[in-house]
Design an enzyme around this catalytic site. Structure first.
Site, short mmCIF file in Angstrom:
data_model
loop_
_atom_site.label_atom_id
_atom_site.label_comp_id
_atom_site.label_asym_id
_atom_site.label_seq_id
_atom_site.Cartn_x
_atom_site.Cartn_y
_atom_site.Cartn_z
N ASP A 13 -49.14 8.16 -8.53
CA ASP A 13 -49.24 9.52 -9.03
C ASP A 13 -47.88 9.92 -8.85
O ASP A 13 -47.69 11.12 -8.62
CB ASP A 13 -50.37 10.26 -8.33
CG ASP A 13 -51.53 9.63 -8.52
OD1 ASP A 13 -51.80 9.24 -9.69
OD2 ASP A 13 -52.54 9.95 -7.64
N GLY A 17 -46.04 8.12 -15.57
CA GLY A 17 -46.41 8.23 -17.24
C GLY A 17 -45.52 8.94 -17.71
O GLY A 17 -45.00 8.54 -19.05
N HIS A 41 -52.31 8.51 -15.82
CA HIS A 41 -50.75 8.70 -16.10
C HIS A 41 -50.79 9.97 -17.00
O HIS A 41 -51.01 9.86 -18.21
CB HIS A 41 -50.15 7.40 -16.81
CG HIS A 41 -49.94 6.26 -15.77
ND1 HIS A 41 -49.37 5.17 -16.14
CD2 HIS A 41 -50.46 5.98 -14.66
CE1 HIS A 41 -49.56 4.29 -15.17
NE2 HIS A 41 -50.13 4.97 -14.10
N THR A 42 -50.31 10.82 -16.48
CA THR A 42 -50.05 12.18 -17.32
C THR A 42 -48.79 12.53 -18.22
O THR A 42 -47.70 12.00 -17.49
CB THR A 42 -50.13 13.35 -16.11
OG1 THR A 42 -51.16 13.19 -15.21
CG2 THR A 42 -50.29 14.74 -17.15
N THR A 238 -55.16 -1.64 -3.82
CA THR A 238 -55.90 -1.96 -5.16
C THR A 238 -55.69 -3.40 -5.19
O THR A 238 -55.42 -3.94 -4.20
CB THR A 238 -55.10 -1.47 -6.35
OG1 THR A 238 -55.95 -1.23 -7.73
CG2 THR A 238 -54.05 -2.01 -6.68
N THR A 300 -59.92 10.83 -11.19
CA THR A 300 -61.38 11.26 -10.51
C THR A 300 -61.02 12.68 -10.19
O THR A 300 -62.35 13.26 -9.78
CB THR A 300 -61.15 10.36 -9.17
OG1 THR A 300 -60.07 10.89 -8.58
CG2 THR A 300 -61.29 8.83 -9.41
N LEU A 331 -39.43 17.92 -8.14
CA LEU A 331 -38.74 18.62 -7.44
C LEU A 331 -38.63 19.91 -7.31
O LEU A 331 -38.67 20.68 -6.24
CB LEU A 331 -36.84 18.37 -7.70
CG LEU A 331 -35.86 19.12 -6.91
CD1 LEU A 331 -35.84 18.18 -5.56
CD2 LEU A 331 -34.59 18.84 -7.47
N GLY A 413 -39.98 19.53 -14.07
CA GLY A 413 -41.45 20.18 -14.42
C GLY A 413 -42.19 19.05 -15.15
O GLY A 413 -41.39 17.91 -15.50
P1 GDP Z 1 -48.50 8.72 -12.46
O1 GDP Z 1 -49.90 8.21 -12.20
O2 GDP Z 1 -47.66 8.07 -11.71
O3 GDP Z 1 -48.22 8.74 -13.85
O4 GDP Z 1 -48.52 10.24 -12.09
P2 GDP Z 1 -49.51 11.40 -12.36
O5 GDP Z 1 -49.71 11.81 -13.91
O6 GDP Z 1 -50.84 10.74 -11.99
O7 GDP Z 1 -49.30 12.75 -11.49
C1 GDP Z 1 -47.96 13.24 -11.60
C2 GDP Z 1 -48.33 14.63 -11.87
O8 GDP Z 1 -47.39 15.56 -11.82
C3 GDP Z 1 -48.78 14.86 -13.33
O9 GDP Z 1 -49.79 16.09 -13.34
C4 GDP Z 1 -47.78 15.55 -14.21
O10 GDP Z 1 -48.11 16.26 -15.22
C5 GDP Z 1 -47.05 16.24 -13.02
N1 GDP Z 1 -45.48 16.09 -13.09
C6 GDP Z 1 -44.74 15.04 -13.31
N2 GDP Z 1 -43.57 15.33 -12.96
C7 GDP Z 1 -43.29 16.59 -12.64
C8 GDP Z 1 -42.47 17.45 -12.43
O11 GDP Z 1 -41.22 17.04 -12.36
N3 GDP Z 1 -42.82 18.59 -12.04
C9 GDP Z 1 -44.03 19.04 -12.02
N4 GDP Z 1 -44.15 20.40 -11.51
N5 GDP Z 1 -45.02 18.33 -12.45
C10 GDP Z 1 -44.82 17.09 -12.55
P1 IMO Z 2 -51.74 5.73 -10.81
O1 IMO Z 2 -51.64 4.66 -11.79
C1 IMO Z 2 -53.32 7.02 -7.21
C2 IMO Z 2 -56.18 4.32 -5.20
C3 IMO Z 2 -57.59 4.74 -4.84
C4 IMO Z 2 -58.17 3.64 -3.96
C5 IMO Z 2 -57.04 2.54 -4.06
C6 IMO Z 2 -58.18 1.43 -4.65
O2 IMO Z 2 -52.16 6.95 -11.59
O3 IMO Z 2 -50.75 6.04 -9.98
P2 IMO Z 2 -58.94 0.92 -7.19
O4 IMO Z 2 -59.75 1.82 -8.00
O5 IMO Z 2 -57.84 0.62 -7.77
O6 IMO Z 2 -59.93 -0.22 -6.58
O7 IMO Z 2 -58.52 1.74 -6.04
O8 IMO Z 2 -55.89 2.78 -4.90
N1 IMO Z 2 -55.79 4.41 -6.50
C7 IMO Z 2 -54.86 5.40 -7.09
N2 IMO Z 2 -54.46 6.27 -6.30
N3 IMO Z 2 -53.14 6.62 -8.37
C8 IMO Z 2 -53.58 5.85 -8.89
O9 IMO Z 2 -53.09 5.30 -10.26
C9 IMO Z 2 -54.58 4.88 -8.24
N4 IMO Z 2 -55.34 3.86 -8.72
C10 IMO Z 2 -55.93 3.52 -7.65
O10 IMO Z 2 -57.75 6.09 -4.60
O11 IMO Z 2 -57.54 4.15 -2.63
MG MG Z 3 -51.79 9.15 -11.58
#
Ligand code: GDP
Ligand code: IMO
Ligand code: MG
Length: 422
Positions: A13, A17, A41-42, A238, A300, A331, A413
């Site tokens: 996270d 994305g 991936h947002t 994972t 989730t 940041l 952002g």
């Molecule tokens: P990923 O799984 O690595 O793609 O990341 P996620 O999408 O799960 O989580 C990143 C979250 O932070 C999402 O809600 C994005 O929209 C948000 N996000 C990403 N970059 C920035 C940023 O620079 N600033 C802010 N405020 N939000 C961000």
């Molecule tokens: P992105 O790609 C954050 C975590 C779960 C759990 C462990 C194993 O969005 O960064 P799994 O379902 O893979 O067997 O779970 O990994 N987990 C994540 N945490 N972002 C993810 O994906 C995750 N995918 C799995 O919470 O601890």
């Molecule tokens: Mg994510």
């Protein structure tokens, strides 16, 4: 013109994305190389806001070939839902392909994921996404899994299922779950074959041609190194390798072909699920990071555990992945913190440690912090290095120094254009 791996440098996270979506505007190929629909991936762009689970984040560029790679595990039911969600905004996804070698997540994998988690002793749950990831990769490693190409050959599929189901049914019965029925699975796979058959291809020639022609190729990682099956916080990991090394095996190219490895690094730390997380905060600062950073899981909806930046983890991550650069994200979330802490080491049983220990060491780790003054002003409008306040510049430079790689991107952002390119 390069092959670039985009990988999570922390616990997932980090904002992979959004980085892939940005870079995909110019990429010919984007490959998700491991994991399944456990990803969230947002992406926020001119089409709207999306949480992509298995579809590569390059899907919004119709000129980009998007590949769900050989190293992934795919649930065609959730892929169908995901495709429908982007179709609503006119993204047809005709540019999406699945490698023949990808493994299939079947309904019993998801059931077993839940049951196995529930059977763990207190404190030992991984906190999985319950998407069937672990059970599916287990079948793959045991060489009894079903691959995407198998559904294109009903005789082969039936034979594979006949060998797999007796052992799966013993496991299901052990947990008091209903048996899997071969005819129902054959029917489901038949529907998947009709729906997705023309997208199930050997993706290697596509990748090979792109790499040979020196096109821009992005290798999109899922999760982060701290939950890598080999190098993460096992057993709270994972079941695949979200590393640059995993990108080679999962996408189908040699380490020699990768030109850039971009580690996506959140400006603080978050983790979802079980396992050690040394810089976790249980105080008002942790609460503030979660509420300002909107730290709730994209897959989730679970609240994410939040803490200060952990440079022990990111420097380890830099070594394992070989970052040529980092993308520092979020940041702006630190804009209103008067003081910001960075973890530069741990004490374990009173001894200072700066190399990341394994899981049991991390469980005992007490973070050692240095403090920096916050900049107390909004960075959300910054689009160039000089737009950042000097204290924010000092903070990100310190993160890069401790991590061991130069800064290539800083995001301020969630929107596509809220990014500074260095
Ligand atoms: P990923 O799984 O690595 O793609 O990341 P996620 O999408 O799960 O989580 C990143 C979250 O932070 C999402 O809600 C994005 O929209 C948000 N996000 C990403 N970059 C920035 C940023 O620079 N600033 C802010 N405020 N939000 C961000
Ligand atoms: P992105 O790609 C954050 C975590 C779960 C759990 C462990 C194993 O969005 O960064 P799994 O379902 O893979 O067997 O779970 O990994 N987990 C994540 N945490 N972002 C993810 O994906 C995750 N995918 C799995 O919470 O601890
Ligand atoms: Mg994510």
């Amino acid at each position: 013109m390069s092959v670039t791996a985009i990988v999570g440098a922390q616990w997932g996270d980090e904002g992979k994305g959004r980085v892939v979506d940005y870079l995909a505007q110019k990429a010919q190929v984007v490959i998700r190389f491991q994991g399944g629909d456990n990803a969230g991936h947002t992406v926020i762009n001119d089409k709207g806001k999306f949480a992509l689970h298995i579809i590569p984040s390059g899907i919004f560029n119709p000129d980009t070939t998007c590949i769900i790679g050989a190293g992934t595990v795919v649930n065609f039911d959730t892929l169908e839902i995901e495709l429908a969600s982007i179709a609503k905004v006119g993204v047809e996804g005709k540019n999406l392909f699945i490698d023949r070698r990808a493994h299939l997540i079947l309904p019993f994998h998801c059931q077993l994921d839940g049951a196995e988690e529930a059977s763990k002793k207190s404190g030992w749950a991984v906190g999985t996404t319950k998407r069937g990831i672990g059970p599916c990769y287990s079948d793959k490693a045991a060489r009894v899994g079903i691959r995407a190409s198998d559904i294109l050959d009903p005789d082969r599929l039936r034979t594979r299922l006949e060998m797999l189901l007796p052992q799966k049914n013993r496991q299901l019965a052990h947990y008091g779950l209903p048996e899997a029925n071969i005819e129902e699975l054959m029917e489901k796979c038949g529907k998947w074959a009709s729906r997705f058959g023309n997208r199930i291809i050997d993706t290697l020639p596509v990748l090979r041609e792109a790499v040979t022609a020196k096109k821009d190729v992005l290798l999109e990682g899922q999760l982060g190194i701290m939950r890598d099956l080999d190098w993460g916080i096992y057993p709270y990991t994972t079941s695949s390798n979200p590393s640059a090394g995993g990108a080679c095996s999962g996408a189908g190219l040699s380490p020699r072909h990768i030109d850039e490895v971009i580690g996506v690094v959140k400006a603080y730390s978050t983790s979802v699920g079980g396992g050690p997380f040394p810089t976790e905060l249980f105080d008002a600062d942790g609460e503030k990071l979660r509420s300002v950073g909107l730290e709730f899981g994209a897959t989730t909806g679970r609240p994410r555990r939040c803490g200060w930046f952990d440079a022990v983890a990111t420097s380890f991550s830099c070594w394992i992945n070989g970052f040529t650069g980092i993308a520092i994200t979020k940041l702006d979330i630190l804009d209103t913190f008067e003081t910001i802490k960075i973890c530069t080491g741990y004490t374990i049983d009173g001894v200072l440690v700066t190399d990341l220990p394994d899981t049991s060491g991390q469980e005992k780790a007490v973070p050692v912090y240095e403090e920096m003054e916050g900049w107390m002003t909004s960075t959300a409008e910054a689009r160039a290095w000089n737009d950042l306040p000097p204290k924010a510049q000092a903070y990100v430079l310190r993160l890069a120094e401790l991590t061991g790689a130069p800064i290539k991107f800083i995001s301020v952002g969630p929107e596509r254009d809220q990014i500074i390119i260095l």
